[in-house]
Scaffold this motif. Sequence first.
Motif, PDB file in Angstrom:
ATOM      1  N   PRO A 173      10.776  11.108  -3.676  1.00 57.93           N
ATOM      2  CA  PRO A 173      11.397   9.930  -3.988  1.00 57.93           C
ATOM      3  C   PRO A 173      11.320   8.839  -3.110  1.00 57.93           C
ATOM      4  O   PRO A 173      10.616   9.019  -2.008  1.00 57.93           O
ATOM      5  N   ARG A 174      11.531   7.757  -3.709  1.00 58.55           N
ATOM      6  CA  ARG A 174      10.810   6.334  -2.758  1.00 58.55           C
ATOM      7  C   ARG A 174      11.905   6.675  -1.192  1.00 58.55           C
ATOM      8  O   ARG A 174      11.653   5.911  -0.283  1.00 58.55           O
ATOM      9  N   GLU A 175      13.043   7.205  -1.024  1.00 60.53           N
ATOM     10  CA  GLU A 175      13.884   7.399  -0.281  1.00 60.53           C
ATOM     11  C   GLU A 175      13.521   8.171   1.086  1.00 60.53           C
ATOM     12  O   GLU A 175      13.897   8.207   1.948  1.00 60.53           O
ATOM     13  N   ALA A 176      12.656   9.418   0.722  1.00 61.88           N
ATOM     14  CA  ALA A 176      12.108  10.544   1.421  1.00 61.88           C
ATOM     15  C   ALA A 176      10.725   9.288   2.527  1.00 61.88           C
ATOM     16  O   ALA A 176       9.733   9.824   3.114  1.00 61.88           O
TER      17      ALA A 176
ATOM     18  N   VAL B 206       9.470   4.121   5.557  1.00 61.57           N
ATOM     19  CA  VAL B 206       9.474   2.321   5.656  1.00 61.57           C
ATOM     20  C   VAL B 206       9.425   1.756   3.858  1.00 61.57           C
ATOM     21  O   VAL B 206       8.865   0.311   4.142  1.00 61.57           O
ATOM     22  N   LEU B 207       9.729   2.255   3.422  1.00 58.67           N
ATOM     23  CA  LEU B 207      10.292   1.155   1.551  1.00 58.67           C
ATOM     24  C   LEU B 207      11.601   1.335   1.611  1.00 58.67           C
ATOM     25  O   LEU B 207      12.390   1.151   0.593  1.00 58.67           O
ATOM     26  N   SER B 208      12.094   2.117   2.289  1.00 60.79           N
ATOM     27  CA  SER B 208      14.230   1.072   2.325  1.00 60.79           C
ATOM     28  C   SER B 208      14.329  -0.326   2.660  1.00 60.79           C
ATOM     29  O   SER B 208      13.857  -1.050   3.169  1.00 60.79           O
ATOM     30  N   GLY B 209      14.975  -0.392   1.104  1.00 61.21           N
ATOM     31  CA  GLY B 209      15.468  -2.313   1.089  1.00 61.21           C
ATOM     32  C   GLY B 209      13.879  -2.502   0.102  1.00 61.21           C
ATOM     33  O   GLY B 209      13.749  -4.161   0.414  1.00 61.21           O
TER      34      GLY B 209
ATOM     35  N   GLY C 110       2.117  10.440  -5.318  1.00 61.25           N
ATOM     36  CA  GLY C 110       2.357  11.118  -5.064  1.00 61.25           C
ATOM     37  C   GLY C 110       2.220  11.811  -3.818  1.00 61.25           C
ATOM     38  O   GLY C 110       2.419  12.711  -3.493  1.00 61.25           O
ATOM     39  N   PHE C 111       1.828  10.980  -3.292  1.00 55.69           N
ATOM     40  CA  PHE C 111       1.546  11.396  -1.793  1.00 55.69           C
ATOM     41  C   PHE C 111       2.689  11.012  -0.813  1.00 55.69           C
ATOM     42  O   PHE C 111       4.382  10.767  -1.320  1.00 55.69           O
ATOM     43  N   ARG C 112       3.374  12.659   0.045  1.00 53.64           N
ATOM     44  CA  ARG C 112       4.061  12.779   0.797  1.00 53.64           C
ATOM     45  C   ARG C 112       4.207  12.291   1.952  1.00 53.64           C
ATOM     46  O   ARG C 112       2.846  12.141   3.132  1.00 53.64           O
TER      47      ARG C 112
ATOM     48  N   SER D 124       0.765  -1.550  -0.327  1.00 46.45           N
ATOM     49  CA  SER D 124      -0.304  -0.182   0.307  1.00 46.45           C
ATOM     50  C   SER D 124       0.792   1.004  -0.386  1.00 46.45           C
ATOM     51  O   SER D 124       0.564   2.037  -0.601  1.00 46.45           O
ATOM     52  N   ALA D 125       2.001   1.070   0.577  1.00 46.89           N
ATOM     53  CA  ALA D 125       2.741   2.452   0.481  1.00 46.89           C
ATOM     54  C   ALA D 125       3.726   2.078  -0.393  1.00 46.89           C
ATOM     55  O   ALA D 125       3.357   3.942  -0.999  1.00 46.89           O
ATOM     56  N   VAL D 126       4.036   1.735  -1.317  1.00 45.55           N
ATOM     57  CA  VAL D 126       4.169   2.112  -2.683  1.00 45.55           C
ATOM     58  C   VAL D 126       3.337   3.063  -2.951  1.00 45.55           C
ATOM     59  O   VAL D 126       3.857   3.043  -4.189  1.00 45.55           O
TER      60      VAL D 126
END
Length: 188
Positions: A178-181, A184-187, A143-145, A135-137
């Motif tokens: 960006p995904r890095e922001a 919870v998506l790191s990795g 474009g959600f922040r 869901s986070a992806v």
Amino acid sequence: MQPVTLTTERFVLSTPRASDVDAVFAACTDPELQRFVPVPVPYEREHAEGFVLGMVPAWWRDDVEYVFGIRETADAPLIGVVSWQRAAGFVGYWLDAAHRGRGVMTEALRALVDWVFRHDVDELRWEASAGNVGSAVVAQRVGFRWGGVAPISAVRPGEEPTGWHAVLRRADLGTVQPREAWPVLSGA
């Protein structure tokens, strides 16, 4: 509000109908979906009937929540759901397990967001149970922040209310954080 139909390049988003009860029932008995979506457990056919035949039409009629079934064509079976809770400003979604990982929900959520922002709305909110990386992806791609970790509203009684939050403002439409922001998506 009267139900409307939205279309994307690959999908038709329309109100769930009586013929969708079996698809809703099948999807909502998936343990992975049950882990992250606050549906009754065990999920019974009566729950699917109540959702499709009772709740969805009442929510549209009363301007509470606008629920769209996702289909590959207008006559195809339902493969998921995307919705907007008008008063709370939340979007929500789930997808049948067989259709995950193909960009279906990202495309459907983008269509919903575009439609919502045509309704004098300046901000949408997203929340998910902690751990719901899928869901986070989708939220990040649309474009959600990232907003952080805090209690969420959509939990079953007795469950931990900790979850993830994000916001999409009309002014940010078309930009993607960006995904890095999204920690919870790191990795992921």
